[in-house]
Design an enzyme around this catalytic site. Structure first.
Site, short mmCIF file in Angstrom:
data_model
loop_
_atom_site.label_atom_id
_atom_site.label_comp_id
_atom_site.label_asym_id
_atom_site.label_seq_id
_atom_site.Cartn_x
_atom_site.Cartn_y
_atom_site.Cartn_z
N LEU A 102 0.89 -1.15 0.00
CA LEU A 102 0.00 0.00 0.00
C LEU A 102 0.93 1.21 0.00
CD1 LEU A 102 -2.73 -0.92 2.68
CD2 LEU A 102 -2.94 -0.97 0.20
N ASP A 103 0.55 2.26 -0.71
CA ASP A 103 1.39 3.46 -0.75
C ASP A 103 1.56 4.03 0.65
OD1 ASP A 103 1.38 3.19 -3.49
OD2 ASP A 103 -0.26 4.61 -3.79
N ILE A 104 2.57 4.86 0.81
CA ILE A 104 2.84 5.45 2.12
C ILE A 104 1.64 6.25 2.66
CG2 ILE A 104 4.00 7.53 1.18
CD1 ILE A 104 6.04 7.17 3.58
N LYS A 187 -5.04 5.27 -7.91
CA LYS A 187 -4.80 6.70 -8.17
C LYS A 187 -4.68 6.97 -9.67
CE LYS A 187 -2.35 7.28 -3.80
NZ LYS A 187 -1.03 7.20 -3.18
#
Ligand code: URA
Length: 234
Positions: A102-104, A187
């Protein structure tokens, strides 16, 4: 399996520490009067006790985390904080790692395990494991996105996405289910239709839903029911 390996696998210490524990009489195995580190035990049958408490052998660990923002999905990073810092000490001897990324700045459901085989199957493009994300968008969600995402959209690098299911919850909030995991996929899918994700949270993986009672940053073992939901058909 040797008794000392059993105890080490269960996180009771190093081989030397375990030797001392056995010698001091803190360990008991039903049916055995004198214990030695090299004693062969059957981990599925023999009952082992440490300080009077039964120890159940676990081959692997399966953890669910509600990942907060500000942590990278890694075991180590030279710059950022990592999700492993949020794993309770008692599970660390298994050396768990995050299943996928998962992205930061993405929150939500993250599985950590030391079971490389299961991780591989959950991430395999051949398995099409569905993952659902909740997102808050910069601009209102348009109903035309539903059809576009169903047919597949072209990302900035020319990749055409597989069919995805969009549910519009209200003006700016949606749930999107995808069955692949390209870099920044959610995104970039919204960028491809001229919108922007402002907040992203994974809420489901296969049939496993994020436990809403799990606070951000909390991490615990999966229940048997949750494990079955996660691995159904995988
Ligand atoms: N898609 C994204 O864009 N980010 C994530 O963290 C997960 C899916």
């Amino acid at each position: 399996m040797r008794l000392d390996k059993f105890l080490a696998d269960c996180g009771l210490g190093t081989r030397t520490e375990i030797k001392k524990l056995i010698k001091s009489g803190s360990i008991r195995v039903t049916g055995h009067d004198s214990l030695r580190p090299e004693l062969k035990i059957d981990e599925s049958k023999d009952e082992v006790f440490a300080f009077g408490e039964r120890i159940i052998y676990k081959k692997h660990i399966y953890l669910i985390m509600n990942k907060p923002q500000g942590f990278v999905s890694a075991t180590w990073d030279k710059k950022d904080r990592v999700v492993l810092e949020l794993v309770p000490e008692e599970y660390l001897h298994f050396e768990p790692f995050p299943v996928g990324r998962l992205d930061i700045d993405t929150e939500g459901l993250l599985i950590l395990t030391d079971d490389g085989d299961l991780a591989h199957r959950l991430l395999s493009p051949k398995k099409h494991v569905p993952k659902t994300y909740f997102a808050r968008l910069e601009s209102p969600a348009k109903t035309e996105y539903i059809d576009k995402f169903k047919k597949g959209v072209t990302l900035d690098d020319g990749y055409k996405t597989k069919p995805a299911t969009l549910e519009i919850l209200n003006e700016n909030e949606i749930n999107l289910t995808i069955s692949e995991g390209k870099f920044h996929q959610v995104k970039r899918m919204f960028e491809s239709v001229g919108n922007k994700v402002e907040y992203l949270k994974r809420i489901k993986m296969n049939n496993l839903e994020l436990d809403e009672n799990l606070e951000l940053g909390q991490c615990r073992e999966l229940t048997e029911e949750e494990f079955n939901a996660l691995t159904e058909g995988v």
